[in-house]
Design a protein around this motif. Structure first.
Motif, PDB file in Angstrom:
ATOM      1  N   GLY A  86       0.785  -1.221   0.000  1.00  0.00           N
ATOM      2  CA  GLY A  86       0.000   0.000   0.000  1.00  0.00           C
ATOM      3  C   GLY A  86       0.818   1.272   0.000  1.00  0.00           C
ATOM      4  O   GLY A  86       0.265   2.371  -0.091  1.00  0.00           O
ATOM      5  N   THR A  87       2.146   1.176   0.091  1.00  0.00           N
ATOM      6  CA  THR A  87       2.990   2.365   0.080  1.00  0.00           C
ATOM      7  C   THR A  87       3.263   2.802  -1.353  1.00  0.00           C
ATOM      8  O   THR A  87       2.914   2.119  -2.316  1.00  0.00           O
ATOM      9  CB  THR A  87       4.326   2.086   0.792  1.00  0.00           C
ATOM     10  N   SER A  88       3.945   3.954  -1.490  1.00  0.00           N
ATOM     11  CA  SER A  88       4.288   4.432  -2.828  1.00  0.00           C
ATOM     12  C   SER A  88       5.224   3.460  -3.534  1.00  0.00           C
ATOM     13  O   SER A  88       5.161   3.279  -4.755  1.00  0.00           O
ATOM     14  CB  SER A  88       4.938   5.820  -2.734  1.00  0.00           C
ATOM     15  N   LEU A  89       6.118   2.789  -2.763  1.00  0.00           N
ATOM     16  CA  LEU A  89       7.001   1.769  -3.348  1.00  0.00           C
ATOM     17  C   LEU A  89       6.192   0.621  -3.918  1.00  0.00           C
ATOM     18  O   LEU A  89       6.419   0.163  -5.043  1.00  0.00           O
ATOM     19  CB  LEU A  89       7.969   1.251  -2.287  1.00  0.00           C
ATOM     20  N   ASP A  90       5.230   0.149  -3.170  1.00  0.00           N
ATOM     21  CA  ASP A  90       4.374  -0.954  -3.609  1.00  0.00           C
ATOM     22  C   ASP A  90       3.616  -0.566  -4.871  1.00  0.00           C
ATOM     23  O   ASP A  90       3.549  -1.326  -5.838  1.00  0.00           O
ATOM     24  CB  ASP A  90       3.403  -1.310  -2.482  1.00  0.00           C
ATOM     25  N   ASN A  91       3.046   0.629  -4.883  1.00  0.00           N
ATOM     26  CA  ASN A  91       2.279   1.089  -6.041  1.00  0.00           C
ATOM     27  C   ASN A  91       3.154   1.208  -7.288  1.00  0.00           C
ATOM     28  O   ASN A  91       2.736   0.855  -8.394  1.00  0.00           O
ATOM     29  CB  ASN A  91       1.630   2.440  -5.747  1.00  0.00           C
ATOM     30  N   LEU A  92       4.384   1.698  -7.112  1.00  0.00           N
ATOM     31  CA  LEU A  92       5.285   1.840  -8.251  1.00  0.00           C
ATOM     32  C   LEU A  92       5.654   0.482  -8.833  1.00  0.00           C
ATOM     33  O   LEU A  92       5.741   0.306 -10.050  1.00  0.00           O
ATOM     34  CB  LEU A  92       6.544   2.594  -7.817  1.00  0.00           C
ATOM     35  N   GLN A  93       5.851  -0.503  -7.958  1.00  0.00           N
ATOM     36  CA  GLN A  93       6.178  -1.844  -8.443  1.00  0.00           C
ATOM     37  C   GLN A  93       4.992  -2.458  -9.188  1.00  0.00           C
ATOM     38  O   GLN A  93       5.165  -3.104 -10.216  1.00  0.00           O
ATOM     39  CB  GLN A  93       6.606  -2.723  -7.270  1.00  0.00           C
ATOM     40  N   TRP A  94       3.785  -2.261  -8.662  1.00  0.00           N
ATOM     41  CA  TRP A  94       2.611  -2.790  -9.364  1.00  0.00           C
ATOM     42  C   TRP A  94       2.454  -2.136 -10.727  1.00  0.00           C
ATOM     43  O   TRP A  94       2.118  -2.790 -11.715  1.00  0.00           O
ATOM     44  CB  TRP A  94       1.351  -2.567  -8.532  1.00  0.00           C
ATOM     45  N   GLU A  95       2.693  -0.826 -10.781  1.00  0.00           N
ATOM     46  CA  GLU A  95       2.622  -0.129 -12.068  1.00  0.00           C
ATOM     47  C   GLU A  95       3.635  -0.713 -13.047  1.00  0.00           C
ATOM     48  O   GLU A  95       3.333  -0.918 -14.235  1.00  0.00           O
ATOM     49  CB  GLU A  95       2.883   1.361 -11.867  1.00  0.00           C
ATOM     50  N   SER A  96       4.825  -1.022 -12.560  1.00  0.00           N
ATOM     51  CA  SER A  96       5.860  -1.594 -13.414  1.00  0.00           C
ATOM     52  C   SER A  96       5.448  -2.958 -13.949  1.00  0.00           C
ATOM     53  O   SER A  96       5.682  -3.282 -15.121  1.00  0.00           O
ATOM     54  CB  SER A  96       7.172  -1.724 -12.632  1.00  0.00           C
ATOM     55  N   ILE A  97       4.817  -3.771 -13.102  1.00  0.00           N
ATOM     56  CA  ILE A  97       4.369  -5.093 -13.536  1.00  0.00           C
ATOM     57  C   ILE A  97       3.286  -4.964 -14.606  1.00  0.00           C
ATOM     58  O   ILE A  97       3.306  -5.672 -15.619  1.00  0.00           O
ATOM     59  CB  ILE A  97       3.838  -5.904 -12.334  1.00  0.00           C
ATOM     60  N   LEU A  98       2.348  -4.058 -14.404  1.00  0.00           N
ATOM     61  CA  LEU A  98       1.298  -3.855 -15.404  1.00  0.00           C
ATOM     62  C   LEU A  98       1.892  -3.399 -16.740  1.00  0.00           C
ATOM     63  O   LEU A  98       1.477  -3.857 -17.802  1.00  0.00           O
ATOM     64  CB  LEU A  98       0.284  -2.823 -14.900  1.00  0.00           C
ATOM     65  N   ARG A  99       2.874  -2.518 -16.682  1.00  0.00           N
ATOM     66  CA  ARG A  99       3.507  -2.054 -17.922  1.00  0.00           C
ATOM     67  C   ARG A  99       4.246  -3.196 -18.622  1.00  0.00           C
ATOM     68  O   ARG A  99       4.271  -3.268 -19.849  1.00  0.00           O
ATOM     69  CB  ARG A  99       4.467  -0.902 -17.620  1.00  0.00           C
ATOM     70  N   SER A 100       4.836  -4.083 -17.848  1.00  0.00           N
ATOM     71  CA  SER A 100       5.633  -5.160 -18.448  1.00  0.00           C
ATOM     72  C   SER A 100       4.766  -6.156 -19.209  1.00  0.00           C
ATOM     73  O   SER A 100       5.277  -6.885 -20.060  1.00  0.00           O
ATOM     74  CB  SER A 100       6.447  -5.883 -17.374  1.00  0.00           C
ATOM     75  N   VAL A 101       3.475  -6.220 -18.918  1.00  0.00           N
ATOM     76  CA  VAL A 101       2.575  -7.099 -19.671  1.00  0.00           C
ATOM     77  C   VAL A 101       1.606  -6.286 -20.543  1.00  0.00           C
ATOM     78  O   VAL A 101       0.560  -6.774 -20.951  1.00  0.00           O
ATOM     79  CB  VAL A 101       1.790  -8.054 -18.737  1.00  0.00           C
ATOM     80  N   SER A 102       1.976  -5.019 -20.802  1.00  0.00           N
ATOM     81  CA  SER A 102       1.166  -4.126 -21.646  1.00  0.00           C
ATOM     82  C   SER A 102      -0.272  -4.021 -21.157  1.00  0.00           C
ATOM     83  O   SER A 102      -1.214  -4.008 -21.945  1.00  0.00           O
ATOM     84  CB  SER A 102       1.194  -4.608 -23.109  1.00  0.00           C
ATOM     85  N   ALA A 103      -0.443  -3.937 -19.840  1.00  0.00           N
ATOM     86  CA  ALA A 103      -1.786  -3.893 -19.264  1.00  0.00           C
ATOM     87  C   ALA A 103      -2.022  -2.646 -18.431  1.00  0.00           C
ATOM     88  O   ALA A 103      -3.060  -2.526 -17.780  1.00  0.00           O
ATOM     89  CB  ALA A 103      -2.015  -5.134 -18.400  1.00  0.00           C
ATOM     90  N   HIS A 104      -1.088  -1.703 -18.455  1.00  0.00           N
ATOM     91  CA  HIS A 104      -1.201  -0.534 -17.587  1.00  0.00           C
ATOM     92  C   HIS A 104      -2.404   0.322 -17.950  1.00  0.00           C
ATOM     93  O   HIS A 104      -3.228   0.669 -17.093  1.00  0.00           O
ATOM     94  CB  HIS A 104       0.087   0.296 -17.661  1.00  0.00           C
ATOM     95  N   ARG A 105      -2.525   0.672 -19.218  1.00  0.00           N
ATOM     96  CA  ARG A 105      -3.648   1.517 -19.629  1.00  0.00           C
ATOM     97  C   ARG A 105      -4.968   0.773 -19.530  1.00  0.00           C
ATOM     98  O   ARG A 105      -5.983   1.342 -19.104  1.00  0.00           O
ATOM     99  CB  ARG A 105      -3.442   2.016 -21.061  1.00  0.00           C
ATOM    100  N   ALA A 106      -4.965  -0.512 -19.897  1.00  0.00           N
ATOM    101  CA  ALA A 106      -6.197  -1.304 -19.802  1.00  0.00           C
ATOM    102  C   ALA A 106      -6.674  -1.387 -18.359  1.00  0.00           C
ATOM    103  O   ALA A 106      -7.883  -1.277 -18.077  1.00  0.00           O
ATOM    104  CB  ALA A 106      -5.959  -2.706 -20.358  1.00  0.00           C
ATOM    105  N   TYR A 107      -5.741  -1.564 -17.426  1.00  0.00           N
ATOM    106  CA  TYR A 107      -6.120  -1.604 -16.009  1.00  0.00           C
ATOM    107  C   TYR A 107      -6.718  -0.270 -15.578  1.00  0.00           C
ATOM    108  O   TYR A 107      -7.703  -0.221 -14.832  1.00  0.00           O
ATOM    109  CB  TYR A 107      -4.907  -1.940 -15.145  1.00  0.00           C
ATOM    110  N   GLY A 108      -6.133   0.824 -16.054  1.00  0.00           N
ATOM    111  CA  GLY A 108      -6.656   2.149 -15.723  1.00  0.00           C
ATOM    112  C   GLY A 108      -8.073   2.345 -16.222  1.00  0.00           C
ATOM    113  O   GLY A 108      -8.900   2.976 -15.549  1.00  0.00           O
TER     114      GLY A 108
END
Length: 312
Positions: free
Chosen positions: A190-212
């Motif tokens: 739930g911290t900013s570190l955790d959120n940044l890592q989750w964002e990185s994982i979503l980007r790595s599978v081309s799912a960042h924008r779709a998740y948004g």
């Protein structure tokens, strides 16, 4: 169709997908490591998730980020490196050349030529993002050429099954990297570190924008896990992959008038992903769920190879 042709098509597209997925795994490791200060420790988790940790330490005595990236990207002693996978994919494509359209063969050959030039020498850290993009684009061109020019017959079915078996394996491993290996402590959830890592994982599978689009950009671990595991609209989710695997296996069953053991196993996995709730998965352990999934996915792959070895 001869069994060796079916096997060649299946493995050609598994290797092409694996090359892209290995690039995505490197990208995930690179992005996540930027949020932490442990350096090479992060890459031990990446090597574990790629299933090549033991092979790495047969080559190197010490773990460094530089060596880990090179081993995953271009070391021919690693059969799952990007270079090794593209070589193997092209070899299988040559074996089944008469089953492929000209567009598919040319895209495969151009991918091989470009990646050999790109990865002929160790990639500098500053050039790594560009190299990963080139790999993703070139492998996508192979799939695009195949999808746009092939008959929807058993050739198409075996190629698609190989693609989605490999993709499901990769998504599960990338998710496991974040949730089990790379999270420093439960206190970081739930911290900013955790959120940044989750964002990185979503980007790595081309799912960042779709998740948004689906969740308005709120990074909640259970929702991200649900998205990558159970959302049938996401092309890289486990659920989507198994909908496609089952569909193409059923097409083969109709074409050949019989079912093999892989049909039953794949249907069971698909039904689990259709009915499973993310709360149950999280309560029972996401890592344990992913470990079990990878094992069952490997069983399906083995059953496909055995079931169609002589039948086709």
């Amino acid at each position: 169709m001869l069994g060796k042709t079916a096997n060649g098509l299946y493995w050609m597209f598994r290797y092409i997908e694996r090359a892209e997925n290995m690039a995505r795994l490197i990208d995930a490791g690179q992005r996540v490591s930027l949020t932490r200060s442990k350096g090479a420790d992060d890459w031990d988790g990446i090597l574990q998730s790629a299933g090549v940790q033991e092979a790495y330490f047969e080559v190197y005595d010490k773990l460094t980020a530089d060596n880990a990236i090179d081993f995953l990207l271009r070391d021919r002693r690693n059969p799952s490196s990007v270079v090794s996978c593209i070589d193997s994919g092209r070899q299988n494509a040559r074996m089944v050349r008469t089953a492929l359209t000209r567009e598919t063969w040319e895209a495969t050959n151009e991918c091989w030529i470009d990646t050999r030039a790109l990865l002929g020498a160790k990639v500098k850290p500053a050039d790594l993002p560009k190299a990963i993009d080139v790999i993703k684009h070139r492998t996508a061109l192979i799939r695009g050429a195949f999808h746009g020019s092939m008959l929807r017959n058993e050739i198409y079915n075996f190629a698609h099954i190989g693609t989605f078996i490999e993709r499901a394996d990769n998504t599960s491993r990338i998710l496991d990297v974040k949730y089990y290996v790379l999270l420093p402590s439960v206190h970081h959830v739930g911290t900013s570190l955790d959120n940044l890592q989750w964002e990185s994982i979503l980007r790595s599978v081309s799912a960042h924008r779709a998740y948004g689009w689906v969740h308005n950009g709120e990074y909640r671990p259970s929702e991200i896990a649900e998205f990558l595991l159970l959302d049938v609209q996401l092309p890289r989710s486990l659920a989507y992959c198994y909908e496609k695997i089952v569909l193409n296996l059923d097409y083969l069953a109709a074409d050949y008038g019989a079912r093999v053991q892989a049909h039953e196993t794949a249907h069971a996995i698909r039904n689990t992903l259709r009915t499973q709730k993310i709360k149950t998965i999280m309560d029972n352990g996401l890592h344990e769920f992913l470990e079990d999934f990878v094992s069952r996915n490997n069983i399906v792959s083995q059953q496909i190879s055995e079931g169609y070895r002589f039948y086709v």
